[in-house]
Design a protein around this motif. Structure first.
Motif, PDB file in Angstrom:
ATOM      1  N   THR A 233       0.845  -1.187   0.000  1.00 60.96           N
ATOM      2  CA  THR A 233       0.000   0.000   0.000  1.00 60.96           C
ATOM      3  C   THR A 233       0.887   1.245   0.000  1.00 60.96           C
ATOM      4  OG1 THR A 233      -0.126   0.308   2.396  1.00 60.96           O
ATOM      5  CG2 THR A 233      -1.625  -1.311   1.420  1.00 60.96           C
ATOM      6  N   ASP A 234       0.252   2.412  -0.120  1.00 55.35           N
ATOM      7  CA  ASP A 234       1.039   3.646  -0.132  1.00 55.35           C
ATOM      8  C   ASP A 234       1.455   4.074   1.271  1.00 55.35           C
ATOM      9  OD1 ASP A 234      -1.396   4.475   0.842  1.00 55.35           O
ATOM     10  OD2 ASP A 234      -1.706   6.079  -0.612  1.00 55.35           O
ATOM     11  N   ARG A 235       1.048   3.282   2.296  1.00 57.05           N
ATOM     12  CA  ARG A 235       1.495   3.524   3.665  1.00 57.05           C
ATOM     13  C   ARG A 235       2.042   2.220   4.214  1.00 57.05           C
ATOM     14  NH1 ARG A 235      -3.759   6.142   4.556  1.00 57.05           N
ATOM     15  NH2 ARG A 235      -4.263   4.485   6.045  1.00 57.05           N
ATOM     16  N   ALA A 236       3.204   2.290   4.826  1.00 60.17           N
ATOM     17  CA  ALA A 236       3.784   1.076   5.403  1.00 60.17           C
ATOM     18  C   ALA A 236       2.916   0.575   6.555  1.00 60.17           C
ATOM     19  CB  ALA A 236       5.199   1.362   5.903  1.00 60.17           C
ATOM     20  N   PRO A 237       2.843  -0.730   6.783  1.00 63.12           N
ATOM     21  CA  PRO A 237       2.082  -1.252   7.917  1.00 63.12           C
ATOM     22  C   PRO A 237       2.513  -0.613   9.231  1.00 63.12           C
ATOM     23  CG  PRO A 237       2.758  -3.039   6.472  1.00 63.12           C
ATOM     24  CD  PRO A 237       3.465  -1.803   5.984  1.00 63.12           C
ATOM     25  N   ASP A 238       1.540  -0.349  10.099  1.00 68.19           N
ATOM     26  CA  ASP A 238       1.834   0.313  11.378  1.00 68.19           C
ATOM     27  C   ASP A 238       1.588  -0.606  12.569  1.00 68.19           C
ATOM     28  OD1 ASP A 238      -0.900   0.117  11.416  1.00 68.19           O
ATOM     29  OD2 ASP A 238      -1.284   2.240  11.833  1.00 68.19           O
ATOM     30  N   GLY A 239       1.550  -1.917  12.319  1.00 70.01           N
ATOM     31  CA  GLY A 239       1.323  -2.860  13.407  1.00 70.01           C
ATOM     32  C   GLY A 239      -0.132  -3.240  13.594  1.00 70.01           C
TER      33      GLY A 239
ATOM     34  N   GLN B 284      -9.806  -3.453  -2.821  1.00 70.22           N
ATOM     35  CA  GLN B 284      -9.952  -2.112  -2.258  1.00 70.22           C
ATOM     36  C   GLN B 284     -11.421  -1.796  -1.985  1.00 70.22           C
ATOM     37  OE1 GLN B 284      -6.974   0.742  -2.615  1.00 70.22           O
ATOM     38  NE2 GLN B 284      -8.026   0.821  -0.648  1.00 70.22           N
ATOM     39  N   ALA B 285     -12.299  -2.194  -2.910  1.00 68.88           N
ATOM     40  CA  ALA B 285     -13.723  -1.946  -2.731  1.00 68.88           C
ATOM     41  C   ALA B 285     -14.277  -2.727  -1.544  1.00 68.88           C
ATOM     42  CB  ALA B 285     -14.477  -2.314  -4.009  1.00 68.88           C
ATOM     43  N   ALA B 286     -13.795  -3.946  -1.348  1.00 68.19           N
ATOM     44  CA  ALA B 286     -14.269  -4.761  -0.232  1.00 68.19           C
ATOM     45  C   ALA B 286     -13.720  -4.274   1.098  1.00 68.19           C
ATOM     46  CB  ALA B 286     -13.869  -6.226  -0.460  1.00 68.19           C
ATOM     47  N   PHE B 287     -12.475  -3.799   1.087  1.00 72.43           N
ATOM     48  CA  PHE B 287     -11.801  -3.466   2.334  1.00 72.43           C
ATOM     49  C   PHE B 287     -11.980  -2.012   2.734  1.00 72.43           C
ATOM     50  CE2 PHE B 287      -8.108  -2.071   4.786  1.00 72.43           C
ATOM     51  CZ  PHE B 287      -8.108  -3.017   5.803  1.00 72.43           C
ATOM     52  N   GLY B 288     -11.942  -1.109   1.766  1.00 70.14           N
ATOM     53  CA  GLY B 288     -11.964   0.311   2.083  1.00 70.14           C
ATOM     54  C   GLY B 288     -10.569   0.912   2.059  1.00 70.14           C
ATOM     55  N   TRP B 289     -10.437   2.109   2.650  1.00 72.03           N
ATOM     56  CA  TRP B 289      -9.201   2.889   2.523  1.00 72.03           C
ATOM     57  C   TRP B 289      -8.447   3.063   3.828  1.00 72.03           C
ATOM     58  CZ3 TRP B 289      -7.781   4.293  -2.365  1.00 72.03           C
ATOM     59  CH2 TRP B 289      -8.756   4.119  -3.362  1.00 72.03           C
ATOM     60  N   ARG B 290      -8.851   2.347   4.863  1.00 74.94           N
ATOM     61  CA  ARG B 290      -8.252   2.574   6.185  1.00 74.94           C
ATOM     62  C   ARG B 290      -6.769   2.208   6.229  1.00 74.94           C
ATOM     63  NH1 ARG B 290     -12.088  -0.968   6.179  1.00 74.94           N
ATOM     64  NH2 ARG B 290     -13.505   0.400   7.293  1.00 74.94           N
ATOM     65  N   ALA B 291      -6.291   1.382   5.304  1.00 85.23           N
ATOM     66  CA  ALA B 291      -4.859   1.042   5.256  1.00 85.23           C
ATOM     67  C   ALA B 291      -4.156   1.752   4.111  1.00 85.23           C
ATOM     68  CB  ALA B 291      -4.685  -0.473   5.116  1.00 85.23           C
ATOM     69  N   GLY B 292      -4.858   2.670   3.430  1.00 89.09           N
ATOM     70  CA  GLY B 292      -4.260   3.397   2.322  1.00 89.09           C
ATOM     71  C   GLY B 292      -4.646   2.829   0.967  1.00 89.09           C
ATOM     72  N   ARG B 293      -4.016   3.346  -0.080  1.00 89.36           N
ATOM     73  CA  ARG B 293      -4.282   2.887  -1.443  1.00 89.36           C
ATOM     74  C   ARG B 293      -3.476   1.629  -1.736  1.00 89.36           C
ATOM     75  NH1 ARG B 293      -6.209   5.281  -5.955  1.00 89.36           N
ATOM     76  NH2 ARG B 293      -6.263   7.316  -4.915  1.00 89.36           N
ATOM     77  N   PHE B 294      -4.126   0.650  -2.327  1.00 87.02           N
ATOM     78  CA  PHE B 294      -3.458  -0.589  -2.678  1.00 87.02           C
ATOM     79  C   PHE B 294      -2.700  -0.398  -3.990  1.00 87.02           C
ATOM     80  CE2 PHE B 294      -7.008  -3.177  -0.404  1.00 87.02           C
ATOM     81  CZ  PHE B 294      -6.592  -2.660   0.807  1.00 87.02           C
TER      82      PHE B 294
ATOM     83  N   HIS C 159     -19.443 -12.759   1.969  1.00 82.44           N
ATOM     84  CA  HIS C 159     -18.787 -13.820   1.202  1.00 82.44           C
ATOM     85  C   HIS C 159     -17.448 -14.243   1.802  1.00 82.44           C
ATOM     86  CE1 HIS C 159     -21.896 -13.044  -1.659  1.00 82.44           C
ATOM     87  NE2 HIS C 159     -21.464 -11.835  -1.928  1.00 82.44           N
ATOM     88  N   GLY C 160     -17.143 -13.747   2.988  1.00 87.34           N
ATOM     89  CA  GLY C 160     -15.892 -14.144   3.606  1.00 87.34           C
ATOM     90  C   GLY C 160     -15.076 -12.944   4.048  1.00 87.34           C
ATOM     91  N   PRO C 161     -13.944 -13.177   4.702  1.00 90.84           N
ATOM     92  CA  PRO C 161     -13.137 -12.084   5.241  1.00 90.84           C
ATOM     93  C   PRO C 161     -12.166 -11.507   4.219  1.00 90.84           C
ATOM     94  CG  PRO C 161     -12.141 -14.172   5.809  1.00 90.84           C
ATOM     95  CD  PRO C 161     -13.395 -14.505   5.050  1.00 90.84           C
ATOM     96  N   THR C 162     -11.818 -10.258   4.419  1.00 88.91           N
ATOM     97  CA  THR C 162     -10.648  -9.670   3.768  1.00 88.91           C
ATOM     98  C   THR C 162      -9.734  -9.215   4.900  1.00 88.91           C
ATOM     99  OG1 THR C 162     -11.833  -8.954   1.785  1.00 88.91           O
ATOM    100  CG2 THR C 162      -9.773  -7.839   2.289  1.00 88.91           C
ATOM    101  N   ALA C 163      -8.633  -9.919   5.053  1.00 89.14           N
ATOM    102  CA  ALA C 163      -7.724  -9.664   6.171  1.00 89.14           C
ATOM    103  C   ALA C 163      -6.404  -9.112   5.660  1.00 89.14           C
ATOM    104  CB  ALA C 163      -7.481 -10.946   6.953  1.00 89.14           C
ATOM    105  N   LEU C 164      -5.880  -8.116   6.361  1.00 94.96           N
ATOM    106  CA  LEU C 164      -4.554  -7.568   6.082  1.00 94.96           C
ATOM    107  C   LEU C 164      -3.704  -7.764   7.329  1.00 94.96           C
ATOM    108  CD1 LEU C 164      -5.907  -6.276   3.595  1.00 94.96           C
ATOM    109  CD2 LEU C 164      -4.582  -4.199   4.065  1.00 94.96           C
ATOM    110  N   LEU C 165      -2.583  -8.466   7.166  1.00101.61           N
ATOM    111  CA  LEU C 165      -1.693  -8.770   8.286  1.00101.61           C
ATOM    112  C   LEU C 165      -0.358  -8.066   8.072  1.00101.61           C
ATOM    113  CD1 LEU C 165      -2.364 -12.618   8.467  1.00101.61           C
ATOM    114  CD2 LEU C 165      -3.455 -10.809   9.822  1.00101.61           C
ATOM    115  N   PRO C 166       0.142  -7.323   9.063  1.00102.05           N
ATOM    116  CA  PRO C 166       1.373  -6.545   8.895  1.00102.05           C
ATOM    117  C   PRO C 166       2.618  -7.433   8.880  1.00102.05           C
ATOM    118  CG  PRO C 166       0.614  -6.377  11.154  1.00102.05           C
ATOM    119  CD  PRO C 166      -0.425  -7.163  10.419  1.00102.05           C
TER     120      PRO C 166
END
Length: 421
Positions: free
Chosen positions: A207-213, A262-272, A222-229
């Motif tokens: 993403t355009d922002r590095a993971p912050d933990g 991006q549509a499923a997850f949103g923008w809380r972690a930045g742009r993919f 239809h299931g989860p979309t998970a982002l793990l740092p």
């Protein structure tokens, strides 16, 4: 004759072999992958001719209890990359209001656990296995089946390599050979399965922002979309889709796939911005009817394969392995000639594992079913549930204990060093 013969040199099987080394018993490990190849791709499928990689690009979420144990076993120190710290867990659901954020700092911890790439973990396990002087490694070798034995005190096992078949005997046979366990089938142990009708796409994501933990769980019908740092400035992504849509999603180019996620997850972690190669697999729960047979035990995915929502699978399987090793160690300390495959020890194992397994399965399956149910009647209940977790410390405590890996009676190695006595 081995004291213990482990079928499957994947995540759980290799960890069990390392845990048993310190006990001083004779252990054999049957692996499907040749020595050199295992440094790049290892397998838990010692029962098939075509190994299924478990040391690939997938992202493993290690709970604190798992990190404690793997550090005590000398595995975490072998990682080339230390992994990404999970300092916060952010949970929300598409279409529902409310969200829950758990912060490790609010519970006396700097982190809940770490995200480790399976390939890196495989190399660390291989380096540690290379240091075990008493371990006998059969590789590349496949499990063929059981053989008749005139000795009631052992199991006779048929294995095969390029030179043909042979029989190996052991006081205790351990099936650590994954969801499609050949050991389980050979023992005549049945299974119950539930297909969640979801396909999970796994990859790394930048993403355009590095993971912050922060570890994110974004839930949908239809299931989860998970982002793990991760520890390499990427996220580990799991994107669940309805099974009927899986082929269409697999056919998307990178831009199309990123737009969908991006549509499923949103923008809380930045742009993919980009993602790595994608691997897809079905979400199916498979539970063995029982964990033991005469002089045999199943561990890890061979006894329970669960939905990855909540990242409980490997952590639960490791606790299987460590509990078994702990019971064998306790028996040998009381009597150096103790039978590690005896009925009493296996019954004790089943009892020790029952509550942790039950509670973890209930959590994983319940969360998967509840969050994927599109009923409008459930939306306010789920939303209030998320808000309650955010506001009620007593409710958080149980969830945090599970996230840290401390459900029920955990093996001693999983506890912090000061609490192992």
């Amino acid at each position: 004759m081995h004291d213990v013969l482990i079928i499957g040199g994947g995540l759980v099987g290799s960890s069990l072999a390392i845990a048993l080394e310190g006990i001083g018993i004779d252990v054999g490990l049957v692996e499907a992958v040749a020595p050199q190849a295992s440094r790049d791709v290892a397998s838990s499928a010692a029962t098939s001719g075509e190994p299924t990689s478990v040391f690939d690009g997938r992202n493993l979420s290690f709970a604190e209890a798992t990190i404690n144990a793997l550090t005590a076993l000398g595995v975490m120190q072998k990682l080339s990359v230390p992994g990404g710290a999970i300092e916060r867990i952010h949970v929300s659901r598409q279409g529902d209001f409310g969200r829950s954020v758990l912060a490790a700092s609010e519970h006396g911890r700097s982190e809940f656990g770490r995200v480790v790439v399976a390939h890196d973990f495989g190399q660390a396990l291989e380096a540690r296995l290379d240091e075990l002087p008493r371990l006998t490694r059969y590789r590349p070798v496949r499990f063929v089946g059981l053989a008749d034995s005139d000795d009631a005190g052992c199991r006779a096992v048929r294995i095969a390599d390029g030179n043909g078949e042979r029989v190996v005997r052991a006081r205790l046979l351990v099936g650590a050979d994954g969801t499609r366990s050949g050991v389980r089938d050979a023992l005549g142990i049945g299974t119950h399965s539930h297909d969640y009708r979801q396909t999970l796409f796994v990859t790394r994501l930048r993403t355009d922002r590095a993971p912050d933990g922060t570890a994110y769980e974004r839930l949908t019908d239809h299931g989860p979309t998970a982002l793990l740092p991760r520890g390499d400035r990427h996220y580990g992504l799991v994107h669940g889709v309805a099974r009927a849509e899986a082929d269409a999603v697999a056919a998307l180019d990178e831009a199309g796939f990123l737009a969908r996620v991006q549509a499923a997850f949103g923008w809380r972690a930045g742009r993919f911005l980009s993602c790595g190669p994608r691997v897809a697999y079905p979400a199916i729960r498979v539970l063995a009817d029982r964990a033991t047979a005469t002089r045999a035990v199943l561990v890890g995915n061979a006894v329970q394969t669960i939905h990855p929502l909540g990242a409980q699978g490997f952590n639960l399987g490791l606790r299987d392995a460590l509990t078994l090793a702990e019971l064998i160690d306790e028996a040998r300390r009381q009597d150096p000639a103790a039978d590690c495959g005896g009925a009493g020890l296996l019954a004790h194992y089943v009892g020790r594992r029952s509550e942790d397994r039950r509670r973890t399965l209930e959590f994983s399956d319940g969360l998967a079913r509840l969050t994927a149910n599109p009923s409008s009647l459930l939306r306010p209940l789920r939303s209030f549930g998320l808000l309650a977790i955010d506001q009620l410390p007593s409710l958080q405590a149980g969830i945090v204990a599970g996230a840290l890996g401390y459900r029920a009676d955990v093996p001693a190695l999983c506890r912090p060093p000061a609490l192992r006595a």
